[in-house]
Design a protein around this motif. Structure first.
Motif, PDB file in Angstrom:
ATOM      1  N   ARG A   1      12.516  34.323  34.891  1.00 63.22           N
ATOM      2  CA  ARG A   1      12.732  35.496  34.045  1.00 63.22           C
ATOM      3  C   ARG A   1      12.880  36.752  34.908  1.00 63.22           C
ATOM      4  NH1 ARG A   1       7.595  34.229  30.029  1.00 63.22           N
ATOM      5  NH2 ARG A   1       8.217  32.084  29.492  1.00 63.22           N
ATOM      6  N   TYR A   2      12.362  36.687  36.120  1.00 62.27           N
ATOM      7  CA  TYR A   2      12.343  37.862  36.981  1.00 62.27           C
ATOM      8  C   TYR A   2      13.323  37.784  38.148  1.00 62.27           C
ATOM      9  CZ  TYR A   2       8.073  38.739  34.368  1.00 62.27           C
ATOM     10  OH  TYR A   2       7.176  38.955  33.359  1.00 62.27           O
ATOM     11  N   THR A   3      13.587  36.554  38.650  1.00 65.69           N
ATOM     12  CA  THR A   3      14.478  36.399  39.799  1.00 65.69           C
ATOM     13  C   THR A   3      14.994  34.969  39.873  1.00 65.69           C
ATOM     14  OG1 THR A   3      14.637  36.582  42.215  1.00 65.69           O
ATOM     15  CG2 THR A   3      12.543  35.834  41.332  1.00 65.69           C
ATOM     16  N   ASP A   4      16.153  34.832  40.508  1.00 69.79           N
ATOM     17  CA  ASP A   4      16.682  33.491  40.783  1.00 69.79           C
ATOM     18  C   ASP A   4      16.354  33.066  42.212  1.00 69.79           C
ATOM     19  OD1 ASP A   4      17.837  33.114  38.246  1.00 69.79           O
ATOM     20  OD2 ASP A   4      19.622  34.250  38.831  1.00 69.79           O
ATOM     21  N   LEU A   5      15.811  33.989  42.996  1.00 70.07           N
ATOM     22  CA  LEU A   5      15.449  33.674  44.384  1.00 70.07           C
ATOM     23  C   LEU A   5      14.034  33.120  44.407  1.00 70.07           C
ATOM     24  CD1 LEU A   5      16.988  36.726  46.286  1.00 70.07           C
ATOM     25  CD2 LEU A   5      17.853  34.384  46.139  1.00 70.07           C
ATOM     26  N   ILE A   6      13.935  31.823  44.135  1.00 63.99           N
ATOM     27  CA  ILE A   6      12.652  31.120  44.039  1.00 63.99           C
ATOM     28  C   ILE A   6      12.658  29.963  45.033  1.00 63.99           C
ATOM     29  CG2 ILE A   6      11.086  29.846  42.529  1.00 63.99           C
ATOM     30  CD1 ILE A   6      12.687  31.187  40.170  1.00 63.99           C
TER      31      ILE A   6
END
Length: 359
Positions: A92-97
């Protein structure tokens, strides 16, 4: 300046069990193998940790430390389902996981999807969402680099949140004991202390060539990190580096026939997993642990990638021949494949296989 968050679930497996089974709430539990055999603790609840029970500890030893300890068999399907939900919260906050395991991950929120701007605020929201939606707690570390963020997440467990700002990073690392640095195990820590290297500040006194001389390639990392330099990026798609199967046995293996039987089972598991993920590897590694817990590895590299059962099992048995088994008992065997999709540039048909043997 990057904004990195490291999220680490608190006593993950044990917390899921205590959540799903109220009778475990508030009691010392250990998720893992039975103390009646060769069981090992995977995760211990915080109630158990007060007695000194730790992950990777033999279950028998854990029971001696905490006679009231309750052993629970792991339910990996349940943990994976929770992990998937947690990953959805992250997204929900970033795609860089960059997941490190089922229960921890790095997040790069330098540019977050909701334009919140504050990594500290995002970490608070993620922790609250995990608590509200999953009835579990997580600890978070926030900083501008992966190394410090990861250490920070472990500082105020459980349910902790620690922020180490850019101006405090270098002094923070200088105070760290050497045991907290990447790649520093018992042997390296003993070596460092014999050299009067006890903290990051001590490591900082050495030049980069000296650190490499004494500790190998990781010395370059030590030189940079003690100066607050950590340019490693969050890798959203982590490349699989190895695939393995291993087993710790109820009873020590003594005969070569017993070991061959177990290697056949492990090779079959590895071949199935390779096929599932459509992977082939150039290096086969045999892992072996004696009854005295001494661990060794042997490996063989091929000019072309392999994945078939027969090659894996035959190679594992060949590598076993290069292991000292005289008057030895074996408690663990493992097989792994690595060097996926790598090409040996100078290999030609008929080139011999490269055999590497080392402890």
């Amino acid at each position: 300046m990057r904004k990195i968050i490291h999220i680490d679930m608190d006593a993950f497996y044990a917390s899921v069990e205590q959540r799903d089974f109220p009778e475990y709430k508030g009691k010392p539990i250990a998720v893992g193998g039975s103390p009646d055999g060769r069981g090992v603790v995977a995760t211990a609840s915080y109630e158990a940790r007060r007695f000194g029970v730790k992950s990777a500890m033999p279950s028998r030893q854990a029971l001696q430390l905490c006679p009231e300890l309750i052993f629970v068999r792991p339910r990996f399907d349940a943990y994976k389902a929770v992990s998937t939900h947690i990953r959805e919260i992250f997204s929900r906050y970033t795609d860089l996981i960059e997941p490190l395991s089922l229960d921890e991950a790095y997040l790069d929120v330098t540019e977050d999807k909701l334009n919140i701007g504050s990594a500290l605020e995002i970490a608070k929201q993620i922790k609250q969402a995990i608590k509200d939606e999953l009835n579990l707690t997580a600890s978070a570390g926030v900083s501008s680099g992966k190394f410090v963020a990861k250490i920070a997440s472990d500082m105020n467990k459980p349910d902790g949140l620690t922020f180490i700002g850019p101006s405090k990073i270098e002094s923070f690392i200088e105070k760290l004991p050497v045991e907290r640095f990447f790649g520093v195990g018992k042997v390296t820590a003993k070596k460092m202390k014999s050299m009067q290297l006890h903290t990051g500040a001590d490591l900082k006194k050495l030049s980069e060539p000296d650190l490499v001389k004494y500790f190998g390639k990781v010395g370059k990392f030590y030189y940079a990190i003690v100066r607050g330099i950590d340019n490693r990026t969050v890798q959203a798609e982590r490349q699989t580096k190895s695939l393995a199967a291993e087993d710790t046995f109820e009873h020590d293996l003594i005969t070569i026939e017993e070991m061959h039987t177990e290697l056949s089972k492990l090779a079959d598991k590895v071949a199935i997993r390779l096929n599932k993920h459509q992977l082939k590897g150039r290096t086969i590694t045999l892992k072996l642990k004696y009854s005295d817990f001494k661990q060794i590895t042997r490996n063989q590299s091929f000019p072309n990638p392999v994945s078939d059962y027969q090659t894996i099992v035959d190679t594992a048995k060949l590598l076993l021949e290069n292991v000292d088994l005289i008057d030895k008992k074996v408690r663990l065997l493992g097989i792994s494949l690595s060097n996926f999709n790598e090409i040996q540039i100078h290999s030609r048909p008929g080139d011999p296989y490269q055999l590497q043997l080392f402890d």
